[in-house]
Design an enzyme around this catalytic site. Structure first.
Site, PDB file in Angstrom:
ATOM      1  N   ARG A  26      40.308  42.167  65.329  1.00  0.00           N
ATOM      2  CA  ARG A  26      41.380  43.025  66.002  1.00  0.00           C
ATOM      3  C   ARG A  26      40.993  43.427  68.230  1.00  0.00           C
ATOM      4  NH1 ARG A  26      45.655  44.123  62.726  1.00  0.00           N
ATOM      5  NH2 ARG A  26      46.205  44.230  64.759  1.00  0.00           N
TER       6      ARG A  26
ATOM      7  N   PRO B 271      55.010  50.435  65.042  1.00  0.00           N
ATOM      8  CA  PRO B 271      55.179  51.032  64.227  1.00  0.00           C
ATOM      9  C   PRO B 271      54.076  51.133  63.105  1.00  0.00           C
ATOM     10  CG  PRO B 271      56.745  49.067  63.540  1.00  0.00           C
ATOM     11  CD  PRO B 271      55.406  49.140  64.978  1.00  0.00           C
ATOM     12  N   GLU B 272      53.497  52.304  63.328  1.00  0.00           N
ATOM     13  CA  GLU B 272      52.083  52.194  62.327  1.00  0.00           C
ATOM     14  C   GLU B 272      52.873  53.907  61.461  1.00  0.00           C
ATOM     15  OE1 GLU B 272      48.100  52.646  63.606  1.00  0.00           O
ATOM     16  OE2 GLU B 272      48.519  51.162  65.502  1.00  0.00           O
TER      17      GLU B 272
ATOM     18  N   LYS C 139      53.285  53.134  56.167  1.00  0.00           N
ATOM     19  CA  LYS C 139      54.313  52.059  57.025  1.00  0.00           C
ATOM     20  C   LYS C 139      55.363  51.900  56.948  1.00  0.00           C
ATOM     21  CE  LYS C 139      50.298  50.371  59.418  1.00  0.00           C
ATOM     22  NZ  LYS C 139      49.262  49.220  59.239  1.00  0.00           N
TER      23      LYS C 139
ATOM     24  N   ARG D  90      60.788  40.222  67.481  1.00  0.00           N
ATOM     25  CA  ARG D  90      60.112  39.629  66.947  1.00  0.00           C
ATOM     26  C   ARG D  90      60.020  39.136  65.162  1.00  0.00           C
ATOM     27  NH1 ARG D  90      53.418  40.107  67.923  1.00  0.00           N
ATOM     28  NH2 ARG D  90      52.868  38.825  66.938  1.00  0.00           N
TER      29      ARG D  90
END
Length: 276
Positions: free
Chosen positions: A260, A2-3, A58, A111
């Site tokens: 990242r 989910p962006e 988001k 998660r």
DNA sequence: CCTCATGTTACTCC
DNA sequence: TGGAGTAACATGAG
């Protein structure tokens, strides 16, 4: 995954399923994803209905009939779906909203990094979480004002939800590739022209992603995303996806920027000169 | 067994 | 106060 584009797709889905239906029950299967006390949520939700949906970056919001809102954040693995019978609940459903027409809306999150919160209003939540303007609303001038004075690298600045909300890891890589800017460039070294390019790239990448409902393999071949390891559009063995869409002989490089995973084309995105 | 992962936050230290 | 670095969160996939 989910962006912003995924969350926008979720919002549109929710908008079709949940609007104007009285909420009859609030089912919690795993309280870990609750950012507000379970009983408070139940009390604020049951008996009301959703009057509209909104999205900032988001974050997705279900606006309730009393003017307050349910805020959904999907973490890294969150998703939504709808089902009718208990035995059809998707795997990893953590919370479900039961609606008067028999439909149930699942908040799915393997998660469990996602969160469901109650907020007095969307504005209240935005202030509380220090969310900047949505990435689709942001102007080149705003970017220049908020980034142009910073010594930090451009990639972490674009990921900062307080500067502009909605850009995540792969989108920032795609935006920087389209704008031909190296992720380790310092904010205060970018030119006005580059901020304009950044703004255009954000619009391009987000509108493309939303247009394809965030299904990556349908994105144009001019996108860097096809070089990411988890992209399944490349035929195994061809290795085409390892090369720059604009430079068929230049291999996409993977590194870590701000901790990242980061992908760039070294020809399109020249590294800053280490000096000063 | 090991490593990596799309997000966010809380720490540490300088 | 700003900035860099890192761990933590919880779990699945490869």
């Amino acid at each position: 995954m989910p962006e912003l584009p995924e969350v926008e797709t979720y919002r549109r889905f929710l908008d079709e399923v949940v609007l104007h239906q009285p909420i009859t029950a609030f089912e919690v299967r795993d309280a870990h994803v609750l950012g507000t006390d379970e009983e408070t949520l139940r009390q604020r939700l049951v008996g009301q209905h959703v009057t509209g949906t909104r999205r900032i970056g988001k974050n997705c919001f279900l606006e309730l009939s009393d003017g307050s809102a349910l805020a959904l954040h999907f973490g890294m693995t969150g998703d939504v779906n709808a089902y009718r019978h208990d035995h059809d609940a998707p795997r990893f459903t953590r919370v479900a909203l039961h609606l008067a027409d028999g439909m149930r809306v699942a908040f799915i999150d393997p998660r469990k990094f996602g969160r469901i919160r109650h907020a007095e209003s969307v504005d209240h939540y935005q202030k509380d979480k220090r969310l900047g303007p949505d990435a689709l609303e942001v102007t080149a001038t705003h970017l220049q004002q908020r980034i142009g004075t910073k010594k930090m690298m451009i990639k972490p600045l674009l990921l900062d939800q307080g500067i502009t909300a909605g850009l995540g890891n792969w989108i920032v890589d795609e935006v920087l590739f389209q704008a031909r800017i190296h992720p380790e460039r310092r904010g205060n070294t970018l030119t006005t022209k580059e901020f304009t390019a950044l703004h255009s790239a954000i619009q391009l990448v987000l509108s493309t992603a939303i247009g394809h409902e965030a299904t990556y393999r349908h994105f144009p071949a001019s996108f860097l995303i096809h070089a990411r390891e988890w992209d399944d559009s490349a035929t195994p063995g061809t290795e085409q996806h390892r090369f720059c869409p604009r430079h068929p002989k230049t291999e996409i490089e993977k590194s870590y920027v701000g901790g990242r995973a980061t992908y760039i084309c070294p020809r399109c995105q020249p590294a800053p000169i280490e000096a000063e």
